[in-house]
Design a protein around this motif. Structure first.
Motif, PDB file in Angstrom:
ATOM      1  N   ALA A 204       0.669  -0.704  -0.134  1.00 44.01           N
ATOM      2  CA  ALA A 204       0.121   0.012  -0.072  1.00 44.01           C
ATOM      3  C   ALA A 204       1.089   0.777   0.118  1.00 44.01           C
ATOM      4  O   ALA A 204       2.050   1.347   0.741  1.00 44.01           O
ATOM      5  CB  ALA A 204      -0.332   0.229   1.259  1.00 44.01           C
ATOM      6  N   ILE A 205       0.472   2.155  -0.478  1.00 40.38           N
ATOM      7  CA  ILE A 205       0.952   3.337  -0.922  1.00 40.38           C
ATOM      8  C   ILE A 205       0.349   4.409   0.405  1.00 40.38           C
ATOM      9  O   ILE A 205      -1.032   4.254   0.553  1.00 40.38           O
ATOM     10  CB  ILE A 205       0.948   3.892  -2.370  1.00 40.38           C
ATOM     11  N   HIS A 206       0.640   5.273   1.171  1.00 38.02           N
ATOM     12  CA  HIS A 206       0.270   6.091   2.015  1.00 38.02           C
ATOM     13  C   HIS A 206       1.242   7.499   1.650  1.00 38.02           C
ATOM     14  O   HIS A 206       2.006   7.847   1.210  1.00 38.02           O
ATOM     15  CB  HIS A 206      -0.229   5.797   3.472  1.00 38.02           C
ATOM     16  N   PHE A 207       0.676   8.329   2.216  1.00 39.75           N
ATOM     17  CA  PHE A 207       1.045   9.437   2.754  1.00 39.75           C
ATOM     18  C   PHE A 207       0.889  10.231   4.035  1.00 39.75           C
ATOM     19  O   PHE A 207       0.279  10.275   4.142  1.00 39.75           O
ATOM     20  CB  PHE A 207       0.402  11.565   1.337  1.00 39.75           C
ATOM     21  N   TRP A 208       1.976  10.334   4.473  1.00 36.45           N
ATOM     22  CA  TRP A 208       1.890  10.303   5.927  1.00 36.45           C
ATOM     23  C   TRP A 208       2.530  11.721   6.730  1.00 36.45           C
ATOM     24  O   TRP A 208       3.658  12.487   5.348  1.00 36.45           O
ATOM     25  CB  TRP A 208       3.036   9.599   7.033  1.00 36.45           C
ATOM     26  N   SER A 209       2.529  12.851   8.086  1.00 35.05           N
ATOM     27  CA  SER A 209       2.911  13.660   7.604  1.00 35.05           C
ATOM     28  C   SER A 209       4.624  13.434   8.148  1.00 35.05           C
ATOM     29  O   SER A 209       4.553  12.014   8.360  1.00 35.05           O
ATOM     30  CB  SER A 209       2.959  14.131   9.101  1.00 35.05           C
ATOM     31  N   GLY A 210       5.946  14.108   7.836  1.00 33.14           N
ATOM     32  CA  GLY A 210       6.868  14.373   8.469  1.00 33.14           C
ATOM     33  C   GLY A 210       7.200  13.575   9.214  1.00 33.14           C
ATOM     34  O   GLY A 210       8.176  12.211   9.349  1.00 33.14           O
ATOM     35  N   GLU A 211       6.240  13.813  10.890  1.00 35.77           N
ATOM     36  CA  GLU A 211       6.797  13.454  11.419  1.00 35.77           C
ATOM     37  C   GLU A 211       6.325  11.655  11.563  1.00 35.77           C
ATOM     38  O   GLU A 211       6.760  10.707  12.006  1.00 35.77           O
ATOM     39  CB  GLU A 211       5.718  14.192  12.472  1.00 35.77           C
ATOM     40  N   ASP A 212       4.581  11.511  11.481  1.00 34.52           N
ATOM     41  CA  ASP A 212       4.061  10.288  11.894  1.00 34.52           C
ATOM     42  C   ASP A 212       5.608   9.486  10.551  1.00 34.52           C
ATOM     43  O   ASP A 212       5.561   8.497  11.435  1.00 34.52           O
ATOM     44  CB  ASP A 212       3.254   9.980  10.569  1.00 34.52           C
ATOM     45  N   ALA A 213       5.439   9.787   9.588  1.00 38.17           N
ATOM     46  CA  ALA A 213       6.682   8.954   8.992  1.00 38.17           C
ATOM     47  C   ALA A 213       7.677   8.432   9.488  1.00 38.17           C
ATOM     48  O   ALA A 213       8.298   7.622   9.949  1.00 38.17           O
ATOM     49  CB  ALA A 213       7.282   9.590   7.147  1.00 38.17           C
ATOM     50  N   GLY A 214       8.424   9.460  10.015  1.00 39.44           N
ATOM     51  CA  GLY A 214       9.711   9.784  10.908  1.00 39.44           C
ATOM     52  C   GLY A 214       9.631   8.377  11.995  1.00 39.44           C
ATOM     53  O   GLY A 214      10.342   7.760  12.526  1.00 39.44           O
ATOM     54  N   HIS A 215       8.271   8.362  12.553  1.00 38.62           N
ATOM     55  CA  HIS A 215       7.944   7.794  13.484  1.00 38.62           C
ATOM     56  C   HIS A 215       8.098   6.211  13.287  1.00 38.62           C
ATOM     57  O   HIS A 215       8.464   4.887  13.746  1.00 38.62           O
ATOM     58  CB  HIS A 215       6.603   8.060  14.197  1.00 38.62           C
ATOM     59  N   LYS A 216       6.723   5.717  11.845  1.00 41.28           N
ATOM     60  CA  LYS A 216       6.746   4.441  12.040  1.00 41.28           C
ATOM     61  C   LYS A 216       7.661   3.541  11.226  1.00 41.28           C
ATOM     62  O   LYS A 216       7.103   2.527  10.653  1.00 41.28           O
ATOM     63  CB  LYS A 216       5.372   5.156  11.689  1.00 41.28           C
ATOM     64  N   CYS A 217       8.470   4.464  10.388  1.00 38.51           N
ATOM     65  CA  CYS A 217       9.088   3.236   9.269  1.00 38.51           C
ATOM     66  C   CYS A 217      10.492   3.253   9.821  1.00 38.51           C
ATOM     67  O   CYS A 217      10.738   3.691  10.204  1.00 38.51           O
ATOM     68  CB  CYS A 217       9.146   4.365   8.014  1.00 38.51           C
ATOM     69  N   ILE A 218      10.665   2.098   9.034  1.00 32.75           N
ATOM     70  CA  ILE A 218      11.817   0.982   9.699  1.00 32.75           C
ATOM     71  C   ILE A 218      12.756   1.832   9.095  1.00 32.75           C
ATOM     72  O   ILE A 218      13.950   2.265  10.757  1.00 32.75           O
ATOM     73  CB  ILE A 218      11.480  -0.107   9.287  1.00 32.75           C
ATOM     74  N   SER A 219      12.996   2.246   8.496  1.00 30.91           N
ATOM     75  CA  SER A 219      14.338   3.232   7.879  1.00 30.91           C
ATOM     76  C   SER A 219      14.965   4.819   8.602  1.00 30.91           C
ATOM     77  O   SER A 219      14.959   5.366   8.074  1.00 30.91           O
ATOM     78  CB  SER A 219      14.597   3.049   7.308  1.00 30.91           C
ATOM     79  N   GLY A 220      13.168   4.774   9.153  1.00 24.58           N
ATOM     80  CA  GLY A 220      13.430   6.324   9.958  1.00 24.58           C
ATOM     81  C   GLY A 220      12.979   7.486   7.712  1.00 24.58           C
ATOM     82  O   GLY A 220      12.616   6.789   7.455  1.00 24.58           O
ATOM     83  N   LEU A 221      14.063   8.453   8.313  1.00 26.77           N
ATOM     84  CA  LEU A 221      13.955   9.460   6.804  1.00 26.77           C
ATOM     85  C   LEU A 221      14.694   9.881   5.965  1.00 26.77           C
ATOM     86  O   LEU A 221      15.159  10.692   5.663  1.00 26.77           O
ATOM     87  CB  LEU A 221      12.934  10.502   7.870  1.00 26.77           C
ATOM     88  N   ASP A 222      16.123   8.650   7.202  1.00 28.04           N
ATOM     89  CA  ASP A 222      17.604   9.440   6.398  1.00 28.04           C
ATOM     90  C   ASP A 222      17.381  10.229   5.060  1.00 28.04           C
ATOM     91  O   ASP A 222      17.654   8.934   4.041  1.00 28.04           O
ATOM     92  CB  ASP A 222      18.231   8.594   6.943  1.00 28.04           C
ATOM     93  N   GLY A 223      17.406  11.093   4.486  1.00 31.58           N
ATOM     94  CA  GLY A 223      17.785  11.550   3.559  1.00 31.58           C
ATOM     95  C   GLY A 223      16.575  11.033   2.536  1.00 31.58           C
ATOM     96  O   GLY A 223      16.701  10.879   1.112  1.00 31.58           O
ATOM     97  N   ALA A 224      15.665  11.093   2.987  1.00 34.12           N
ATOM     98  CA  ALA A 224      14.504  10.091   1.348  1.00 34.12           C
ATOM     99  C   ALA A 224      13.427  10.570   1.909  1.00 34.12           C
ATOM    100  O   ALA A 224      12.132   9.331   1.029  1.00 34.12           O
ATOM    101  CB  ALA A 224      14.157   8.553   2.294  1.00 34.12           C
TER     102      ALA A 224
END
Ligand SMILES: [Zn+2]
Length: 280
Positions: A204-224
């Motif tokens: 599935a594709i989602h559009f999340w806030s930067g804050e949500d994505a930073g918390h929930k993504c396995i890789s964090g938000l490093d340069g991505a």
């Protein structure tokens, strides 16, 4: 032309193979700024042109995934009866534009600046897109399998293993992890990958806030950070793991066929796991 914004339609409509839009600009590659030209490797035998449209289904090279290839054609042929066809060889993002590099068949432009504003049809090469999507999604599944084994303390994987770089090019696909994966973990990683694929998990594709994505993504938000405005585009594998990602994916994991773990190499504290996808 490089200041015209292109909507990357493949971010929201990742499974469109054909799309009608309009021609925004057309120019020889040689007329682009000298800093932009080296981004492209044009085919040697013909004069390369750059074409832009307000929206595109062509995936621009980036995030470890190669460009789409395909064609762009005028929906209404020119009055001289030509069948205008532009073959797209390479697609690059030069913010805020997406630039399609291609050549005309046979040689001279069969449409020109006079056609700007006219309707064009984009057709991506479907087998190429499907292979890229399988390889890309396969990389996420391999990364997820390694992550799950690591957190469970299985197969001798360190529990603090950290997701790293990845590349999804045909013949050269790999995922990296910061931390040491022992070579004899390969069979267990393969088993975990096979298990995830056999469950035919949804992608599935989602559009999340930067804050949500930073918390929930396995890789964090490093340069991505990829997405529109403040939002981050995220791919989620069956609710088991999410990654910030701008690429194209399969809809469910059965479409992958088999993800084959090839090799585990360790260097300077980084483990590089290479893989490929084959038909099941
Ligand atoms: Zn992805």
């Amino acid at each position: 032309m490089t200041d015209q914004k292109t909507d990357p339609l493949y971010h929201r409509e990742g499974h469109l193979h054909t799309h009608t839009t309009t021609l925004s600009s057309i120019a020889p590659l040689s007329s682009l700024p000298s800093t932009t030209q080296p981004l492209f490797k044009p085919p040697p035998s013909k004069t390369p042109y750059i074409l832009t449209t307000p929206s595109t289904i062509f995936h621009a090279q980036g995030g470890g995934q190669p460009s789409d290839i395909g064609t762009i054609t005028l929906t209404k042929p020119t009055p001289d009866g030509n069948d205008p066809k532009f073959t797209v060889h390479q697609v690059r993002k030069v913010d805020p534009s997406i630039l399609h590099l291609g050549t005309f068949d046979p040689e001279e432009p069969t449409f020109t600046e006079q056609e700007v504003g006219l309707e064009v049809r984009q057709d991506i090469d479907v087998p190429t897109r499907v292979l890229h999507s399988r390889l890309h999604t396969g990389g996420h599944v391999l990364g997820l399998a390694i992550h799950l084994l690591s957190r469970a303390g299985e197969a001798g994987l360190p529990q603090d293993l950290k997701d790293g770089k990845a590349s999804h090019y045909p013949g050269a696909a790999f995922v990296e992890n910061v931390g040491l994966i022992p070579g004899d973990a390969k069979a267990r990683i393969q088993e975990k990958v096979d298990e995830l694929v056999s469950r035919d998990l949804g992608v599935a594709i989602h559009f999340w806030s930067g804050e949500d994505a930073g918390h929930k993504c396995i890789s964090g938000l490093d340069g991505a950070a990829v997405g529109d405005g403040e939002e981050v585009r995220v791919v989620d594998i069956g609710g088991l793991g999410s990654y910030p990602c701008g690429g194209t994916h399969v809809k469910t994991l059965k479409e992958l066929g088999r993800v084959v773990v090839r090799n585990i190499k360790r260097q300077k504290g980084i483990s590089k796991v290479s893989y490929e996808v084959v038909d099941a």
